[in-house]
Design a protein around this motif. Structure first.
Motif, PDB file in Angstrom:
ATOM      1  N   THR A   1      12.117   0.873  34.544  1.00  0.00           N
ATOM      2  CA  THR A   1      12.892   1.237  35.729  1.00  0.00           C
ATOM      3  C   THR A   1      13.189  -0.036  36.516  1.00  0.00           C
ATOM      4  OG1 THR A   1      10.861   1.651  36.974  1.00  0.00           O
ATOM      5  CG2 THR A   1      11.899   3.544  35.908  1.00  0.00           C
ATOM      6  N   ALA A   2      14.384  -0.107  37.070  1.00  0.00           N
ATOM      7  CA  ALA A   2      14.800  -1.273  37.862  1.00  0.00           C
ATOM      8  C   ALA A   2      15.888  -0.825  38.823  1.00  0.00           C
ATOM      9  CB  ALA A   2      15.293  -2.406  36.961  1.00  0.00           C
ATOM     10  N   GLU A   3      15.996  -1.543  39.940  1.00  0.00           N
ATOM     11  CA  GLU A   3      17.001  -1.197  40.935  1.00  0.00           C
ATOM     12  C   GLU A   3      18.403  -1.601  40.495  1.00  0.00           C
ATOM     13  OE1 GLU A   3      15.855  -2.880  44.618  1.00  0.00           O
ATOM     14  OE2 GLU A   3      14.049  -1.622  44.817  1.00  0.00           O
ATOM     15  N   GLY A   4      18.506  -2.662  39.751  1.00  0.00           N
ATOM     16  CA  GLY A   4      19.815  -3.114  39.282  1.00  0.00           C
ATOM     17  C   GLY A   4      19.757  -3.545  37.826  1.00  0.00           C
ATOM     18  N   ARG A   5      20.738  -4.321  37.415  1.00  0.00           N
ATOM     19  CA  ARG A   5      20.792  -4.820  36.044  1.00  0.00           C
ATOM     20  C   ARG A   5      19.820  -5.979  35.879  1.00  0.00           C
ATOM     21  NH1 ARG A   5      26.739  -5.531  33.705  1.00  0.00           N
ATOM     22  NH2 ARG A   5      25.417  -5.706  31.854  1.00  0.00           N
ATOM     23  N   VAL A   6      19.172  -5.998  34.703  1.00  0.00           N
ATOM     24  CA  VAL A   6      18.158  -7.014  34.430  1.00  0.00           C
ATOM     25  C   VAL A   6      18.539  -7.732  33.136  1.00  0.00           C
ATOM     26  CG1 VAL A   6      15.708  -7.449  34.007  1.00  0.00           C
ATOM     27  CG2 VAL A   6      16.397  -5.606  35.555  1.00  0.00           C
ATOM     28  N   ASP A   7      18.474  -9.048  33.173  1.00  0.00           N
ATOM     29  CA  ASP A   7      18.734  -9.857  31.984  1.00  0.00           C
ATOM     30  C   ASP A   7      17.404 -10.066  31.255  1.00  0.00           C
ATOM     31  OD1 ASP A   7      19.702 -11.471  30.025  1.00  0.00           O
ATOM     32  OD2 ASP A   7      20.137 -13.192  31.333  1.00  0.00           O
ATOM     33  N   PHE A   8      17.158  -9.240  30.234  1.00  0.00           N
ATOM     34  CA  PHE A   8      15.865  -9.286  29.542  1.00  0.00           C
ATOM     35  C   PHE A   8      16.009  -9.860  28.124  1.00  0.00           C
ATOM     36  CE2 PHE A   8      17.590  -4.939  29.615  1.00  0.00           C
ATOM     37  CZ  PHE A   8      17.950  -4.795  28.288  1.00  0.00           C
ATOM     38  N   ARG A   9      16.985 -10.710  27.906  1.00  0.00           N
ATOM     39  CA  ARG A   9      17.153 -11.298  26.569  1.00  0.00           C
ATOM     40  C   ARG A   9      15.974 -12.210  26.209  1.00  0.00           C
ATOM     41  NH1 ARG A   9      23.178 -13.619  27.238  1.00  0.00           N
ATOM     42  NH2 ARG A   9      22.263 -14.074  29.283  1.00  0.00           N
ATOM     43  N   GLU A  10      15.548 -13.016  27.161  1.00  0.00           N
ATOM     44  CA  GLU A  10      14.394 -13.880  26.901  1.00  0.00           C
ATOM     45  C   GLU A  10      13.124 -13.056  26.711  1.00  0.00           C
ATOM     46  OE1 GLU A  10      12.691 -17.533  26.143  1.00  0.00           O
ATOM     47  OE2 GLU A  10      14.799 -17.025  26.477  1.00  0.00           O
ATOM     48  N   LEU A  11      13.028 -11.936  27.453  1.00  0.00           N
ATOM     49  CA  LEU A  11      11.858 -11.077  27.310  1.00  0.00           C
ATOM     50  C   LEU A  11      11.789 -10.459  25.918  1.00  0.00           C
ATOM     51  CD1 LEU A  11       9.427  -9.584  28.593  1.00  0.00           C
ATOM     52  CD2 LEU A  11      11.044  -7.827  29.370  1.00  0.00           C
ATOM     53  N   ILE A  12      12.926 -10.047  25.363  1.00  0.00           N
ATOM     54  CA  ILE A  12      12.942  -9.444  24.031  1.00  0.00           C
ATOM     55  C   ILE A  12      12.510 -10.464  22.981  1.00  0.00           C
ATOM     56  CG2 ILE A  12      14.467  -8.489  22.270  1.00  0.00           C
ATOM     57  CD1 ILE A  12      16.018  -7.092  24.437  1.00  0.00           C
ATOM     58  N   LYS A  13      12.929 -11.736  23.157  1.00  0.00           N
ATOM     59  CA  LYS A  13      12.524 -12.757  22.191  1.00  0.00           C
ATOM     60  C   LYS A  13      11.008 -12.946  22.184  1.00  0.00           C
ATOM     61  CE  LYS A  13      16.844 -15.387  22.525  1.00  0.00           C
ATOM     62  NZ  LYS A  13      17.446 -16.697  22.910  1.00  0.00           N
ATOM     63  N   LYS A  14      10.433 -13.011  23.381  1.00  0.00           N
ATOM     64  CA  LYS A  14       8.979 -13.210  23.448  1.00  0.00           C
ATOM     65  C   LYS A  14       8.217 -11.991  22.943  1.00  0.00           C
ATOM     66  CE  LYS A  14       8.808 -16.681  27.084  1.00  0.00           C
ATOM     67  NZ  LYS A  14       8.138 -17.094  28.337  1.00  0.00           N
ATOM     68  N   MET A  15       8.718 -10.800  23.213  1.00  0.00           N
ATOM     69  CA  MET A  15       8.028  -9.597  22.735  1.00  0.00           C
ATOM     70  C   MET A  15       8.136  -9.478  21.220  1.00  0.00           C
ATOM     71  SD  MET A  15       8.512  -6.579  25.582  1.00  0.00           S
ATOM     72  CE  MET A  15      10.272  -6.477  25.406  1.00  0.00           C
ATOM     73  N   ALA A  16       9.276  -9.861  20.654  1.00  0.00           N
ATOM     74  CA  ALA A  16       9.423  -9.812  19.196  1.00  0.00           C
ATOM     75  C   ALA A  16       8.477 -10.799  18.519  1.00  0.00           C
ATOM     76  CB  ALA A  16      10.876 -10.096  18.813  1.00  0.00           C
ATOM     77  N   GLU A  17       8.296 -11.998  19.132  1.00  0.00           N
ATOM     78  CA  GLU A  17       7.357 -12.959  18.571  1.00  0.00           C
ATOM     79  C   GLU A  17       5.911 -12.490  18.698  1.00  0.00           C
ATOM     80  OE1 GLU A  17       8.083 -16.566  20.585  1.00  0.00           O
ATOM     81  OE2 GLU A  17      10.078 -16.895  19.711  1.00  0.00           O
ATOM     82  N   SER A  18       5.612 -11.785  19.791  1.00  0.00           N
ATOM     83  CA  SER A  18       4.236 -11.370  20.039  1.00  0.00           C
ATOM     84  C   SER A  18       3.846 -10.135  19.232  1.00  0.00           C
ATOM     85  CB  SER A  18       4.044 -11.102  21.538  1.00  0.00           C
ATOM     86  OG  SER A  18       2.762 -10.623  21.808  1.00  0.00           O
ATOM     87  N   PHE A  19       4.749  -9.142  19.119  1.00  0.00           N
ATOM     88  CA  PHE A  19       4.401  -7.865  18.492  1.00  0.00           C
ATOM     89  C   PHE A  19       4.872  -7.754  17.037  1.00  0.00           C
ATOM     90  CE2 PHE A  19       5.172  -6.579  23.101  1.00  0.00           C
ATOM     91  CZ  PHE A  19       3.844  -6.771  23.451  1.00  0.00           C
ATOM     92  N   ARG A  20       5.811  -8.606  16.605  1.00  0.00           N
ATOM     93  CA  ARG A  20       6.314  -8.599  15.229  1.00  0.00           C
ATOM     94  C   ARG A  20       6.925  -7.246  14.840  1.00  0.00           C
ATOM     95  NH1 ARG A  20       6.897 -13.853  13.842  1.00  0.00           N
ATOM     96  NH2 ARG A  20       5.012 -15.049  14.407  1.00  0.00           N
ATOM     97  N   ILE A  21       7.679  -6.653  15.739  1.00  0.00           N
ATOM     98  CA  ILE A  21       8.351  -5.380  15.476  1.00  0.00           C
ATOM     99  C   ILE A  21       9.741  -5.445  16.092  1.00  0.00           C
ATOM    100  CG2 ILE A  21       6.284  -3.916  15.313  1.00  0.00           C
ATOM    101  CD1 ILE A  21       6.643  -3.247  18.254  1.00  0.00           C
ATOM    102  N   ARG A  22      10.547  -4.444  15.766  1.00  0.00           N
ATOM    103  CA  ARG A  22      11.869  -4.337  16.378  1.00  0.00           C
ATOM    104  C   ARG A  22      11.724  -3.759  17.787  1.00  0.00           C
ATOM    105  NH1 ARG A  22      14.999  -0.555  13.221  1.00  0.00           N
ATOM    106  NH2 ARG A  22      13.036   0.101  12.292  1.00  0.00           N
ATOM    107  N   ILE A  23      12.488  -4.325  18.716  1.00  0.00           N
ATOM    108  CA  ILE A  23      12.368  -3.958  20.120  1.00  0.00           C
ATOM    109  C   ILE A  23      13.639  -3.242  20.565  1.00  0.00           C
ATOM    110  CG2 ILE A  23      11.952  -4.793  22.457  1.00  0.00           C
ATOM    111  CD1 ILE A  23       9.605  -5.244  20.595  1.00  0.00           C
ATOM    112  N   GLU A  24      13.455  -2.172  21.335  1.00  0.00           N
ATOM    113  CA  GLU A  24      14.571  -1.461  21.963  1.00  0.00           C
ATOM    114  C   GLU A  24      14.208  -1.202  23.418  1.00  0.00           C
ATOM    115  OE1 GLU A  24      17.153   2.709  21.669  1.00  0.00           O
ATOM    116  OE2 GLU A  24      15.683   2.181  20.121  1.00  0.00           O
ATOM    117  N   MET A  25      15.108  -1.568  24.323  1.00  0.00           N
ATOM    118  CA  MET A  25      14.889  -1.401  25.758  1.00  0.00           C
ATOM    119  C   MET A  25      15.794  -0.285  26.273  1.00  0.00           C
ATOM    120  SD  MET A  25      12.646  -3.816  26.374  1.00  0.00           S
ATOM    121  CE  MET A  25      12.657  -3.919  28.156  1.00  0.00           C
TER     122      MET A  25
END
Length: 462
Positions: free
Chosen positions: A181-205
């Motif tokens: 949940t967020a009040e506005g638009r969030v740029d989470f491209r960098e977050l997806i990269k770090k989560m993919a490296e950490s969890f080794r799975i496909r990510i969907e937000m």
């Protein structure tokens, strides 16, 4: 609440073996406790015999984590019961594991309710879940809590203004969907990269609203029951403060807001009844002018259709029916003033505010409730003064019960009887010593009486 063995994602079957109907309350999903299945539907056709030539409807409704449901085609005509675990085709590659929530003709009604054409349903049911599928599914669900906390930490390190509320792993443990949940638009491209490296799975937000978040997480409302959005409510209509005004509710945001932080959905449940009752009540009559003064509106009883007026400074309120209020309002519009509103039939006492020394809102007393400044203290009795008898005279030291035995003739010294011999000698002898002396004198006198010869010899000798 549902049974403990099935409310956390299991079913309500009759067996505990892997690959079969999951164990639970043994009602096969029809217990209607709202804990086994969110947004559940009661299968009222389960006990009815269908015609012999009837071909079962090949679309099945499958439930996943939270309130997410989807429709799948049973191409292999598998015999499925409510609560069984099946492997289905997801929107992306791999497979997903879900629980059968509805079968048969009721699925056709659910498709119509959700405006879904049966011909557009293309996803398939692969098979019933076997032991390997169930083991992998349980392992994936155990990772959700840890994954959510790690993702929150990564988002906090990047300084993103978002809240990750839930994580849903796919049944084959190859994909994870993050709900935030967020009040506005969030740029989470960098977050997806770090989560993919950490969890080794496909990510969907997926971004969801506050109400959808409460629907997924669930909880207990102020009424003491489970949240409507997590049990049966599917569409979230807008709720405004005017709904509270029409129902004469106090505009207190703490009481009107739900767990999602928005206005409660239940404010709309009785709104239609109030709107129908308010049609006959005039909303432009706040005061009525009479020859004795101006009466102001105090309150309105919507369902009894009664309006209460009072004059300034008066303690009594005058109830008037709606027809009478309309009649008096028409007279005021014409410039006429009635004699009076009528006699007060009921005296309304206004409760005086009670000022307490401390606040007791949740049953906890204040720590300073005993520190009262104006508290009355009990007066202590004065202690008796101790008299020093060392410097007193003999007459002052004599007890009151023995003063009568003291004789003091004029111009003669003080004489005291034998009872006060111990005191005449200085008062040093105790009562026990005085008694012993008396006994000795008594014994000596008895001995002398028993010796007459000795007494005679003494007399003759003299």
């Amino acid at each position: 609440m549902g049974c403990g063995s099935c409310s956390s994602g299991g079913g309500c079957g009759t067996s505990s073996k892997l690959g079969t109907v999951p164990a639970g309350c043994n009602n096969n999903g029809t217990c209607m406790t709202s804990g086994c299945n969110k947004l559940d539907v009661y299968d009222w056709l389960s006990d009815m015999d269908l015609p012999s030539n009837y071909k079962p409807f090949n679309v099945v409704e499958v439930r996943f984590k939270g309130s997410r449901k989807d429709f799948f085609v049973n191409t292999d005509n598998l015999y499925l019961e409510m609560g069984e675990m099946v492997a289905v085709e997801p929107s992306t590659g791999g497979y997903d594991i879900g629980h059968v929530s509805l079968t048969g003709e009721l699925v056709r009604l659910q498709l119509k309710k959700n405006n879904v054409n049966p011909e557009t349903v293309e996803k398939k049911i692969y098979r019933k879940a076997n032991e390997a599928d169930v083991a992998k599914f349980n392992a994936a669900k155990e990772l959700e809590w840890e994954t959510m906390h790690k993702a929150r930490k990564l988002a906090l390190d990047l300084g993103l203004s978002m809240k990750i509320s839930d994580v849903d792993y796919q049944g084959d443990k190859t994909k994870a969907t993050f709900y935030y949940t967020a009040e506005g638009r969030v740029d989470f491209r960098e977050l997806i990269k770090k989560m993919a490296e950490s969890f080794r799975i496909r990510i969907e937000m997926r971004q969801i609203g506050m109400r959808q978040e409460a629907s997924r997480l669930g909880g207990i409302g102020s009424c003491g029951r489970e949240l409507c959005c997590s049990t049966w409510l599917t569409d979230f209509k807008t709720v405004s403060t005017s709904a509270a005004r029409y129902q004469n509710l106090s505009l207190n945001t703490l009481k009107l807001a739900g767990q999602c932080g928005k206005l409660k959905c239940c404010l709309n449940y009785e709104l239609d009844s109030y709107m129908d009752a308010l049609k006959d009540i005039p909303n432009d009559v706040d005061r009525i002018e009479t020859r004795s003064g101006v009466a102001y509106l105090q309150k309105t009883d919507i369902f009894k259709k009664t309006m209460w007026f009072s004059f300034p400074g008066a303690e009594s309120w005058i109830p008037l029916p709606i027809s009478k209020v309309k009649e008096l309002a028409e007279l005021n519009k014409k410039g006429e003033k009635p004699e009076s509103l009528g006699q007060p039939t009921e005296k309304v006492e206004v409760a005086k505010p009670v000022i307490l020394d401390y606040e007791n809102v949740v049953g906890q007393d204040s720590l300073t409730r005993l520190d009262e400044k104006n508290k009355k203290r009990k007066k202590k009795k004065p202690k008796a003064k101790q008299v020093n008898t060392a410097n007193k005279t003999e007459s002052e030291r004599i007890p009151s019960n023995q003063t009568e035995r003291v004789q003091k003739p004029q111009n003669q010294p003080l004489t005291i009887q034998k009872g006060l011999e111990g005191e005449n000698n200085g008062g040093d002898n105790t009562p026990k010593e005085n008694d012993q002396k008396k006994k000795r004198r008594f014994n000596n006198n008895n001995r002398n009486r028993n010796k007459p010869n000795a007494n005679k010899q003494q007399n003759g000798g003299e």
